[in-house]
Design a protein around this motif. Structure first.
Motif, mmCIF file in Angstrom:
data_model
loop_
_atom_site.group_PDB
_atom_site.id
_atom_site.type_symbol
_atom_site.label_atom_id
_atom_site.label_comp_id
_atom_site.label_asym_id
_atom_site.label_seq_id
_atom_site.Cartn_x
_atom_site.Cartn_y
_atom_site.Cartn_z
ATOM 1 N N SER A 87 0.819 -1.297 0.039
ATOM 2 C CA SER A 87 0.173 0.133 0.003
ATOM 3 C C SER A 87 0.809 1.241 0.296
ATOM 4 C CB SER A 87 -0.949 0.059 1.190
ATOM 5 O OG SER A 87 -1.938 -1.034 1.222
ATOM 6 N N VAL A 127 -5.271 -0.283 -3.238
ATOM 7 C CA VAL A 127 -5.071 -1.722 -3.012
ATOM 8 C C VAL A 127 -6.567 -1.921 -2.735
ATOM 9 C CG1 VAL A 127 -4.262 -3.546 -1.788
ATOM 10 C CG2 VAL A 127 -2.820 -1.832 -2.642
ATOM 11 N N PHE A 184 -5.175 -4.203 -7.132
ATOM 12 C CA PHE A 184 -5.333 -2.604 -6.985
ATOM 13 C C PHE A 184 -5.858 -2.230 -8.422
ATOM 14 C CE2 PHE A 184 -1.216 -3.524 -8.719
ATOM 15 C CZ PHE A 184 -0.820 -2.512 -9.661
#
Length: 67
Positions: free
Chosen positions: A29, A35, A63
């Motif tokens: 992340s 994500v 993502f």
């Protein structure tokens, strides 16, 4: 309409599989935006002196791509 991408990452922890997953998602992340999910593809342990020394997970991280 949105388009997503999936990338595979590997993460390790000396504590547990759950901790390895958490560390992997947190790290992904930092680099990847948007994500949305992750799938644990594989789990492994390293053993030393008859004890687990490291937990490893391979994650498929999803993502969403920016428009």
């Amino acid at each position: 309409m949105s388009v997503a991408r999936v990338t595979e990452i590997s993460a390790t922890s000396p504590q547990s599989f759950e901790d390895a997953v958490t560390k992997g998602i947190e790290r992904a992340s930092e680099t990847l935006r948007n994500v949305t999910s992750a799938w644990v593809k594989e789990q492994r342990v390293k053993v030393g002196n008859g004890k687990i020394s490291e937990y490893q997970v391979n994650l498929m991280v999803t993502f969403v791509l920016d428009d």
